[in-house]
Design a protein around this motif. Structure first.
Motif, PDB file in Angstrom:
ATOM      1  N   UNK A  18     -96.091  11.872  -3.892  1.00 25.59           N
ATOM      2  CA  UNK A  18     -95.054  11.119  -4.592  1.00 25.59           C
ATOM      3  C   UNK A  18     -93.725  11.842  -4.447  1.00 25.59           C
ATOM      4  N   UNK A  19     -92.616  11.108  -4.308  1.00 22.00           N
ATOM      5  CA  UNK A  19     -91.308  11.765  -4.312  1.00 22.00           C
ATOM      6  C   UNK A  19     -91.103  12.524  -5.623  1.00 22.00           C
ATOM      7  N   UNK A  20     -90.309  13.577  -5.573  1.00 23.88           N
ATOM      8  CA  UNK A  20     -90.123  14.397  -6.764  1.00 23.88           C
ATOM      9  C   UNK A  20     -89.274  13.713  -7.829  1.00 23.88           C
ATOM     10  N   UNK A  21     -88.471  12.721  -7.428  1.00 21.49           N
ATOM     11  CA  UNK A  21     -87.569  12.072  -8.380  1.00 21.49           C
ATOM     12  C   UNK A  21     -88.311  10.994  -9.171  1.00 21.49           C
ATOM     13  N   UNK A  22     -88.576  11.283 -10.430  1.00 15.47           N
ATOM     14  CA  UNK A  22     -89.287  10.354 -11.312  1.00 15.47           C
ATOM     15  C   UNK A  22     -88.285   9.658 -12.228  1.00 15.47           C
ATOM     16  N   UNK A 165     -86.673  -5.372  -9.746  1.00 15.36           N
ATOM     17  CA  UNK A 165     -86.310  -3.977  -9.470  1.00 15.36           C
ATOM     18  C   UNK A 165     -87.044  -2.986 -10.364  1.00 15.36           C
ATOM     19  N   UNK A 166     -87.599  -3.447 -11.485  1.00 15.78           N
ATOM     20  CA  UNK A 166     -88.318  -2.537 -12.384  1.00 15.78           C
ATOM     21  C   UNK A 166     -89.770  -2.334 -11.951  1.00 15.78           C
ATOM     22  N   UNK A 167     -90.222  -3.105 -10.971  1.00 16.26           N
ATOM     23  CA  UNK A 167     -91.653  -3.144 -10.660  1.00 16.26           C
ATOM     24  C   UNK A 167     -92.105  -2.103  -9.644  1.00 16.26           C
ATOM     25  N   UNK A 168     -91.235  -1.719  -8.729  1.00 18.62           N
ATOM     26  CA  UNK A 168     -91.689  -1.014  -7.537  1.00 18.62           C
ATOM     27  C   UNK A 168     -91.301   0.460  -7.526  1.00 18.62           C
ATOM     28  N   UNK A 169     -92.082   1.229  -6.755  1.00 16.44           N
ATOM     29  CA  UNK A 169     -91.814   2.645  -6.572  1.00 16.44           C
ATOM     30  C   UNK A 169     -92.171   3.067  -5.161  1.00 16.44           C
ATOM     31  N   UNK A 170     -91.921   4.334  -4.858  1.00 14.33           N
ATOM     32  CA  UNK A 170     -92.192   4.895  -3.540  1.00 14.33           C
ATOM     33  C   UNK A 170     -93.366   5.867  -3.618  1.00 14.33           C
ATOM     34  N   UNK A 282     -98.933   2.685 -14.522  1.00 11.71           N
ATOM     35  CA  UNK A 282     -98.024   3.106 -15.579  1.00 11.71           C
ATOM     36  C   UNK A 282     -97.114   4.245 -15.137  1.00 11.71           C
ATOM     37  N   UNK A 283     -97.605   5.082 -14.206  1.00  8.99           N
ATOM     38  CA  UNK A 283     -96.822   6.232 -13.753  1.00  8.99           C
ATOM     39  C   UNK A 283     -96.171   6.020 -12.391  1.00  8.99           C
ATOM     40  N   UNK A 284     -96.725   5.120 -11.582  1.00  8.42           N
ATOM     41  CA  UNK A 284     -96.246   4.974 -10.207  1.00  8.42           C
ATOM     42  C   UNK A 284     -95.517   3.667  -9.947  1.00  8.42           C
ATOM     43  N   UNK A 285     -95.695   2.665 -10.814  1.00  8.87           N
ATOM     44  CA  UNK A 285     -95.196   1.338 -10.499  1.00  8.87           C
ATOM     45  C   UNK A 285     -95.982   0.759  -9.325  1.00  8.87           C
ATOM     46  N   UNK A 286     -95.460  -0.295  -8.735  1.00 12.04           N
ATOM     47  CA  UNK A 286     -96.088  -0.936  -7.588  1.00 12.04           C
ATOM     48  C   UNK A 286     -95.596  -0.242  -6.320  1.00 12.04           C
ATOM     49  N   UNK A 287     -96.467   0.511  -5.670  1.00 13.84           N
ATOM     50  CA  UNK A 287     -96.104   1.202  -4.428  1.00 13.84           C
ATOM     51  C   UNK A 287     -96.658   0.483  -3.207  1.00 13.84           C
ATOM     52  N   UNK A 288     -96.918  -0.813  -3.354  1.00 16.36           N
ATOM     53  CA  UNK A 288     -97.339  -1.673  -2.249  1.00 16.36           C
ATOM     54  C   UNK A 288     -98.551  -1.080  -1.515  1.00 16.36           C
TER      55      UNK A 288
END
Length: 329
Positions: A18-22, A165-170, A282-288
């Motif tokens: 996971x990227x360090x920026x949470x 925009x609130x749904x997704x993460x990397x 809950x912690x990662x969002x949708x990372x596809x």
């Protein structure tokens, strides 16, 4: 390479990065407020179950996340990068138009010669990639495959649209598959229905050096929700039937981490208690395409998933694509 087909394909190791920026919901809400967009932690959690996500910094690409996850998976499998003879990367956010992110990953791992290619099935991508790798190993064209899901969806988001925009993460997740005499992947089931392209898409493309159309994510959330629960149940039941198993044989459901309501709805249809569902949304969002291998690696390293457990992996995404994999871990 081998000339004779092995009997089985098993997961030898898992990894993730996971990227360090949470960014918590409160962090994101504060950023959106600067744009005049109103949202809150309560609003996001109630509708999605998401409390935080991770975003890459400038200069970080899908291949960077993929390499980190791959190294963890290779280490867990007890092998070296040079032992890998197939690389498949599931991503909708490649580093560039071409070559494939898989080829870039191959180079960054310091290996060459083996087949390397991307699979693009959006959030179902890892299930698709796992199915392809399983088939190639069983056909005898590979013995040890690196299968990765890696995404930088933060670069596709419209931060003026709070519904998406609130749904997704990397993030990225990876597994090493290997030929084995021990049963592993038991059954797979893949589907797509292109009639539903408009409900989840990024309708932009490159022409003559210019971006044409809209390069940001568009989603009809209600339409996706209605389709998702039904097709996920169908795919799950299909792999159970193919494998000669029942819902009672499932130790863990590891679904695509898109929305807690979809995940809970699928579990109910399969008569699985909530404590048998691996949840990281809950912690990662949708990372596809990264969400299933991320969740799998999290569960393995947390001691939830153990050797001998039967896992149901399933995903649904733009295309409209969906599928499931049943395996003995």
């Amino acid at each position: 390479m081998t000339t004779s087909a092995p009997r089985h394909t098993r997961i030898a190791g898992t990894g993730s990065l996971l990227p360090s920026r949470r960014l918590s919901n409160a962090d994101l809400a504060a950023q959106l407020a600067e744009r005049g967009i109103e949202t809150s932690d309560e609003w996001i959690v109630e509708r999605t179950g998401i409390r935080a996500r991770h975003f890459v910094d400038d200069g970080v690409f899908a291949s960077d996340l993929a390499v980190g996850a791959a190294r963890h998976a290779i280490e867990a499998a007890g092998c070296a990068p040079s032992d890998i003879d197939l690389i498949i990367c599931a991503t909708s956010t490649p580093d560039m138009v071409f070559p494939s992110t898989a080829c870039i990953v191959q180079h960054k791992l310091g290996i060459a010669g083996c087949p390397a290619f991307d699979v693009q099935a959006v959030c179902s991508g890892f299930v698709y990639a796992l199915t392809v790798a399983d088939a190639m190993i069983k056909a005898g064209t590979a013995r040890r495959a690196l299968v990765i899901g890696a995404e930088v969806f933060s670069r596709l988001l419209d931060f003026n649209d709070r519904t998406t925009c609130v749904l997704f993460g990397d993030g990225a997740g990876a597994v090493v598959l290997e030929a084995s005499d021990t049963p592993g992947i038991l059954a797979t089931d893949l589907h797509a229905d292109g009639r539903h392209v408009p409900i989840l898409c990024v309708p932009g493309h490159v022409k003559n050096g210019q971006i044409l159309g809209d390069p940001l994510l568009k989603m009809d959330g209600q339409a996706v929700f209605k389709l998702a629960v039904g097709v996920l149940e169908q795919a799950a039941r299909a792999v159970l039937e193919k494998a000669g198993r029942t819902e009672a044989d499932i130790d863990w459901l590891i679904p695509h981490q898109a929305n807690i309501r979809i995940m809970q709805g699928t579990a109910r249809k399969l008569k699985l208690p909530a404590d048998k569902v691996v949840v990281t949304v809950h912690e990662h969002g949708n990372t596809s395409a990264a969400s299933i291998p991320l969740a799998l690696d999290h569960a393995v390293r947390a001691g939830q998933v153990r050797r001998g457990d039967t896992l149901m992996l399933e995903g649904v995404g733009g295309g409209f694509t969906w599928g499931a994999v049943l395996l003995d871990y």
